[in-house]
Scaffold this motif. Structure first.
Motif, PDB file in Angstrom:
ATOM      1  N   GLU A   1       0.851  -1.302  -0.027  1.00 33.50           N
ATOM      2  CA  GLU A   1      -0.157   0.109   0.021  1.00 33.50           C
ATOM      3  C   GLU A   1       0.948   1.282  -0.104  1.00 33.50           C
ATOM      4  N   ASP A   2       1.971   1.247   0.758  1.00 30.46           N
ATOM      5  CA  ASP A   2       2.786   2.298   0.822  1.00 30.46           C
ATOM      6  C   ASP A   2       3.794   2.622  -0.327  1.00 30.46           C
ATOM      7  N   ARG A   3       3.860   1.456  -1.019  1.00 29.01           N
ATOM      8  CA  ARG A   3       4.721   1.686  -2.460  1.00 29.01           C
ATOM      9  C   ARG A   3       3.970   1.807  -3.639  1.00 29.01           C
ATOM     10  N   LEU A   4       2.767   1.737  -3.571  1.00 31.22           N
ATOM     11  CA  LEU A   4       2.192   1.632  -4.640  1.00 31.22           C
ATOM     12  C   LEU A   4       1.330   3.007  -5.187  1.00 31.22           C
ATOM     13  N   PRO A   5       2.003   3.924  -5.890  1.00 30.81           N
ATOM     14  CA  PRO A   5       1.469   5.131  -6.355  1.00 30.81           C
ATOM     15  C   PRO A   5       0.237   5.144  -7.234  1.00 30.81           C
ATOM     16  N   ALA A   6      -0.348   6.250  -7.436  1.00 31.14           N
ATOM     17  CA  ALA A   6      -1.682   6.216  -8.090  1.00 31.14           C
ATOM     18  C   ALA A   6      -1.304   5.802  -9.550  1.00 31.14           C
ATOM     19  N   PHE A   7      -0.323   6.225 -10.218  1.00 29.92           N
ATOM     20  CA  PHE A   7       0.135   5.647 -11.549  1.00 29.92           C
ATOM     21  C   PHE A   7       0.176   4.210 -11.511  1.00 29.92           C
ATOM     22  N   GLY A   8       0.965   3.530 -10.484  1.00 27.89           N
ATOM     23  CA  GLY A   8       1.006   2.078 -10.117  1.00 27.89           C
ATOM     24  C   GLY A   8      -0.515   1.338 -10.323  1.00 27.89           C
ATOM     25  N   ARG A   9      -1.555   2.196  -9.567  1.00 28.43           N
ATOM     26  CA  ARG A   9      -2.850   1.451  -9.468  1.00 28.43           C
ATOM     27  C   ARG A   9      -3.204   1.681 -10.985  1.00 28.43           C
ATOM     28  N   PHE A  10      -3.003   2.573 -11.568  1.00 26.42           N
ATOM     29  CA  PHE A  10      -3.765   2.657 -12.923  1.00 26.42           C
ATOM     30  C   PHE A  10      -3.087   1.778 -13.749  1.00 26.42           C
ATOM     31  N   LEU A  11      -1.971   1.393 -13.715  1.00 28.06           N
ATOM     32  CA  LEU A  11      -1.120   0.535 -14.575  1.00 28.06           C
ATOM     33  C   LEU A  11      -1.879  -1.038 -14.349  1.00 28.06           C
ATOM     34  N   ARG A  12      -2.072  -1.190 -13.091  1.00 29.55           N
ATOM     35  CA  ARG A  12      -2.760  -2.470 -12.719  1.00 29.55           C
ATOM     36  C   ARG A  12      -4.095  -2.624 -13.109  1.00 29.55           C
ATOM     37  N   SER A  13      -4.956  -1.442 -12.800  1.00 30.99           N
ATOM     38  CA  SER A  13      -6.324  -1.543 -13.286  1.00 30.99           C
ATOM     39  C   SER A  13      -6.702  -1.614 -14.419  1.00 30.99           C
ATOM     40  N   THR A  14      -5.696  -1.106 -15.655  1.00 27.92           N
ATOM     41  CA  THR A  14      -6.006  -1.330 -16.775  1.00 27.92           C
ATOM     42  C   THR A  14      -5.271  -2.549 -17.475  1.00 27.92           C
ATOM     43  N   SER A  15      -4.442  -3.243 -16.614  1.00 31.59           N
ATOM     44  CA  SER A  15      -3.446  -4.472 -17.049  1.00 31.59           C
ATOM     45  C   SER A  15      -2.363  -4.064 -17.956  1.00 31.59           C
ATOM     46  N   LEU A  16      -2.035  -2.569 -17.885  1.00 33.42           N
ATOM     47  CA  LEU A  16      -1.042  -2.290 -18.794  1.00 33.42           C
ATOM     48  C   LEU A  16       0.410  -3.081 -18.177  1.00 33.42           C
ATOM     49  N   ASP A  17       0.480  -3.177 -16.927  1.00 30.91           N
ATOM     50  CA  ASP A  17       1.640  -3.645 -16.368  1.00 30.91           C
ATOM     51  C   ASP A  17       1.885  -5.175 -16.823  1.00 30.91           C
ATOM     52  N   GLU A  18       0.981  -5.759 -17.507  1.00 24.86           N
ATOM     53  CA  GLU A  18       0.999  -7.381 -17.775  1.00 24.86           C
ATOM     54  C   GLU A  18       1.443  -7.330 -19.286  1.00 24.86           C
ATOM     55  N   LEU A  19       1.481  -6.206 -19.972  1.00 19.36           N
ATOM     56  CA  LEU A  19       1.624  -6.400 -21.437  1.00 19.36           C
ATOM     57  C   LEU A  19       3.236  -6.895 -21.800  1.00 19.36           C
ATOM     58  N   PRO A  20       4.089  -6.646 -21.034  1.00 15.71           N
ATOM     59  CA  PRO A  20       5.412  -7.376 -21.366  1.00 15.71           C
ATOM     60  C   PRO A  20       5.653  -8.946 -21.117  1.00 15.71           C
ATOM     61  N   GLU A  21       4.460  -9.596 -20.987  1.00 18.14           N
ATOM     62  CA  GLU A  21       4.258 -10.965 -20.761  1.00 18.14           C
ATOM     63  C   GLU A  21       3.949 -11.672 -22.032  1.00 18.14           C
ATOM     64  N   ILE A  22       3.978 -10.810 -22.898  1.00 19.68           N
ATOM     65  CA  ILE A  22       3.810 -11.111 -24.276  1.00 19.68           C
ATOM     66  C   ILE A  22       5.107 -11.785 -24.854  1.00 19.68           C
ATOM     67  N   TRP A  23       6.230 -11.252 -24.304  1.00 16.98           N
ATOM     68  CA  TRP A  23       7.259 -11.888 -24.684  1.00 16.98           C
ATOM     69  C   TRP A  23       7.691 -13.478 -23.974  1.00 16.98           C
ATOM     70  N   ASN A  24       7.138 -13.569 -22.610  1.00 13.98           N
ATOM     71  CA  ASN A  24       6.916 -15.019 -22.133  1.00 13.98           C
ATOM     72  C   ASN A  24       6.021 -15.703 -23.171  1.00 13.98           C
ATOM     73  N   VAL A  25       5.025 -15.191 -23.591  1.00 13.98           N
ATOM     74  CA  VAL A  25       4.122 -16.155 -24.403  1.00 13.98           C
ATOM     75  C   VAL A  25       4.654 -16.568 -25.882  1.00 13.98           C
ATOM     76  N   LEU A  26       5.623 -15.408 -26.402  1.00 17.33           N
ATOM     77  CA  LEU A  26       6.410 -15.890 -27.791  1.00 17.33           C
ATOM     78  C   LEU A  26       7.455 -16.794 -27.205  1.00 17.33           C
ATOM     79  N   LYS A  27       8.019 -16.781 -26.194  1.00 15.92           N
ATOM     80  CA  LYS A  27       9.125 -17.778 -25.885  1.00 15.92           C
ATOM     81  C   LYS A  27       8.460 -19.263 -25.494  1.00 15.92           C
ATOM     82  N   GLY A  28       7.244 -19.287 -25.181  1.00 12.05           N
ATOM     83  CA  GLY A  28       6.514 -20.492 -24.964  1.00 12.05           C
ATOM     84  C   GLY A  28       6.493 -20.796 -23.259  1.00 12.05           C
ATOM     85  N   GLU A  29       7.027 -19.780 -22.608  1.00 15.33           N
ATOM     86  CA  GLU A  29       6.923 -19.991 -21.375  1.00 15.33           C
ATOM     87  C   GLU A  29       5.694 -19.876 -20.519  1.00 15.33           C
ATOM     88  N   MET A  30       4.590 -19.052 -21.537  1.00 11.94           N
ATOM     89  CA  MET A  30       3.309 -18.642 -20.992  1.00 11.94           C
ATOM     90  C   MET A  30       2.431 -18.927 -22.273  1.00 11.94           C
TER      91      MET A  30
END
Length: 209
Positions: free
Chosen positions: A74-103
């Motif tokens: 709670e103390d380390r999560l700023p408003a911008f971080g909450r926005f990233l999570r609420s929109t799931s934009l923070d998860e987008l780099p996991e596309i790389w994990n999908v391309l590698k076959g890890e996910m």
């Protein structure tokens, strides 16, 4: 190569022209608002528990107390971080994990390695398939669910998975993201850590979801 893997690659390749500008813009915003590093990397268990390095956009600040220990989420999560999570934009780099076959695009979310020893035999079945960017639990409550309910839905997916179900989950994920449902557990920035089925479960940032 399985039909599921082919579907993952096809969807990712079709989405890349749209995803790349969003990835670049989000990376610049993370660098501006949160500083470096832009990406968050952490080992997670994949299919059959095999570890891989998950990559996502950082959403938390590296704040510590006087003893050098990390502050609460709670103390380390700023408003911008909450926005990233609420929109799931923070998860987008996991596309790389999908391309590698890890996910996969669809599957149980990859959680922390230390949770492996805490699962019941039935809950551990969630690792019979590759972890996913989204999953059956995510469209049915996400972090608003208890850990037991999440794992029950994960195992249901393992037993009922199909290409049609994957497509349905992907479409419903878009709806859930737009509605921003189930972003966090009540009174939490995400969820508290999973302590085993005998206690109330959950998950932390830089940790699980």
């Amino acid at each position: 190569m399985t039909a599921k893997r082919l579907l993952d690659l096809l969807i990712v390749l079709l989405a890349i022209p749209v995803a790349i500008p969003i990835l670049i813009l989000t990376a610049l915003l993370v660098r501006w608002r949160l500083g470096s590093p832009v990406l968050f990397r952490q080992l997670r268990p994949g299919k059959h528990g095999r570890p891989f390095q998950l990559v996502k956009f950082r959403s938390m600040l590296p704040e510590t107390d006087a003893a050098g220990l990390a502050l609460s989420d709670e103390d380390r999560l700023p408003a911008f971080g909450r926005f990233l999570r609420s929109t799931s934009l923070d998860e987008l780099p996991e596309i790389w994990n999908v391309l590698k076959g890890e996910m996969s695009l669809v599957g149980p979310r990859p959680l922390l390695p230390e949770y492996l020893a805490l699962y019941s035999p039935e809950q551990a079945r969630r690792h019979e398939v590759p972890p996913g960017l989204t999953g059956w639990a995510q469209i049915n409550g996400r972090n608003g669910l208890s850990w037991e309910d999440k794992f029950r839905l994960d195992v249901w997916y393992v037993d009922n998975r199909s290409l049609w179900l994957d497509l349905r989950i992907l479409m419903l994920t878009i709806v859930r993201v737009l509605k921003r449902d189930g972003i966090s557990a009540a009174g939490k920035s995400t969820m508290p850590p999973f302590r085993g089925t005998s206690r109330l479960p959950a998950e932390t940032e830089g940790t699980a979801e």
